[in-house]
Every structure is written in structure tokens, then in C-alpha cells.
Design an enzyme around this catalytic site. Sequence first.
Site, PDB file in Angstrom:
ATOM      1  CG  HIS A  60     -33.363  27.750 -50.728  1.00 60.09           C
ATOM      2  ND1 HIS A  60     -32.954  27.618 -52.038  1.00 60.09           N
ATOM      3  CD2 HIS A  60     -33.084  29.046 -50.387  1.00 60.09           C
ATOM      4  CE1 HIS A  60     -32.457  28.763 -52.469  1.00 60.09           C
ATOM      5  NE2 HIS A  60     -32.546  29.653 -51.496  1.00 60.09           N
ATOM      6  CG  ASP A  64     -34.219  33.539 -55.403  1.00 60.82           C
ATOM      7  OD1 ASP A  64     -34.655  33.176 -54.297  1.00 60.82           O
ATOM      8  OD2 ASP A  64     -33.001  33.637 -55.654  1.00 60.82           O
ATOM      9  CG  ASP A 209     -29.544  30.358 -53.441  1.00 61.32           C
ATOM     10  OD1 ASP A 209     -29.309  29.993 -54.606  1.00 61.32           O
ATOM     11  OD2 ASP A 209     -30.311  31.293 -53.145  1.00 61.32           O
TER      12      ASP A 209
HETATM   13 ZN   LIG Z   1     -31.631  32.352 -54.552  1.00 56.86          ZN
HETATM   14 ZN   LIG Z   2     -31.608  31.634 -51.215  1.00 56.64          ZN
END
Ligand SMILES: [Zn+2]
Ligand SMILES: [Zn+2]
Length: 300
Positions: A60, A64, A209
Amino acid sequence: MKVTILGNNSALPAFGRHPTSQVVTVYGETILVDCGEGTQAQMQRYGIRWRNMHHLFISHLHGDHYFGLPGLLTSMSLLGRTSPLFLYGPAALKPIIQEILRVAATTLSYPLNFYPLPSTPDVLVDNAYFSLTSFPVRHRIDCWGLLVKEKTRGRKLLADKCRELGIPSTSFERIKAGEDYVLPSGERLPNSLLTIDGPKGRAYAYCADTVYTESFLDVIHGADTIYHECTYLEEDKEKAGLRFHSTASQAAQIALKAGSKRLLLGHFSSKYKDLDPFREEACAVFPESQIAEEGMTYEV
Ligand SMILES: [Zn+2]
Ligand SMILES: [Zn+2]
């Protein structure tokens, strides 16, 4: 099949931990899974080469997970890569990369093939050695996980039995590939008499995530090793839910329900220095839980 952890932290680098990245190695092929800032340096540090890397997966578009990608793509070009690269990620990643290359007047030295991830589970790659399947998870923005499945490694030859039956070793490869053997007398020896099932291919599930959800359990069910994010501890469960992240205990519940053999925990919030409580909390639910340590390689 193995997985090497290059980054195990969430948003910020902290306590020597880097943003998310890992590589899965299967039959000599290296698959990059997410590419947070610092991934190139981590690859150098841990001896990961991109010569056998053809598949890059970006879960995504939170920084990060992909701020290291433009650097990696252009370094490969500077070093004269010519073999094609397949990049799987959210649709918006393509114009981002195109714009970065355009303003820098950069043309890559190799073909970069982009494949946008769809909103339902999808087989991205299916060859003789492995398959890659993406699946949606539930995060604050669109986000996907990845299932890497190793193919069964052929039939296992009963070599002693073959020799007893007078079969020459030059025929062994064809028998391993599944063929019957015909004796000079014309008698046909069925393959099932000469081989047994080979070792079952293993499976690795990368659950990027995500808030706690069982929506993708059917896709990852039976995976030998599962990586699941756990940004927070159970004491911050409410915060985890609001930010579409999971706790260590929730990650362990997913591994338990998926019938997995091992859980790797990662994507820790920068507020935690000591990671032991994550392992302890997860192990109380699923004993085969461990911290995904940077620089460590795990057999799947
Ligand atoms: Zn993340
Ligand atoms: Zn994320």
C-alpha cells in the site's frame, strides 16, 4: 523457501529498526515484499542481491512501505540492469513512479512492467516453481497481503527399487518427472511403483498493515509461516482499531485460526523500545510466535 527481514518497524525508523521490507527466496528467485526507506542499504548490509529479483510487491501507499522504491529502481538502472522487473502495487503507484522518472529525465535501462492489484484475491504469478497471490486486507487506505506458494518438488524416486528392477540411472530424471518405465521385455512399470509423493510445497503469508479481520482467512489458511503486523500491544487495542492496525494478541489469533505452524510479528510502533512484550502477548495465544528480527532469515 526462506524469508529475510530487512525492516520490521512501522512509520518511523526507531531504536535501530527500519521501516517495512522483506525478501522471500524460493527456488533461487528473490521476491521483494515492500520497500520502506533504507531498504537498499539493508539489502547491502545483509547480502541480498537483485540479480535474481524479478518480482516486487508493494502492499500500500503509506510511505513506510514504499519510500525506498524510487531509489532501488534507479540504482538498478545505474548499475545497468537489463532483465525485466514486474511491479505489483496499488494503481496509483504507477503515475507516482512515472512522474519521479519524468522530472529526473531518467529512462530505466530495463523493462518495468506494472500490474495494479485488484480488489479481490488474484493470482499474480503462477509458474513451475511458485505462485504469488494478492489479497485485500483492511487498512486506512487500500492495502493488500501476499501469499507465496512453493510448488511441490516433483516425485521422490525409489532409487534402490529402480536399480533392483534393472532400470538404468539415465532414466531416473524422466521417472521423477512422472513417466512410467517400459522394460526391454515390453512390460510397463507404472510410475506409482517407482516413486512416492515428493515433499509438499510450503506457503508463506504476508499480512500487511491491517486491522483485525478474518476476511482473508480462507486465502491464507494452512500457510506454514504467517507474518502479521502488530503495531500495538493489547493495552492499546482501541488505538489499534482506530488506526486500522492490530495488536500482538490479535495477530496470534489470526495465526491460530489459519492453522499456521509459525507466526512472525512485525511493524512495531516506534513508541516501543522493548519488543519482548509483543512476543509474550502473542505466545499466550499462539505459542509458535516470534519477533521478525531484522537481518534474520527464517525457513518457511
Ligand atoms: Zn505501515
Ligand atoms: Zn499503513
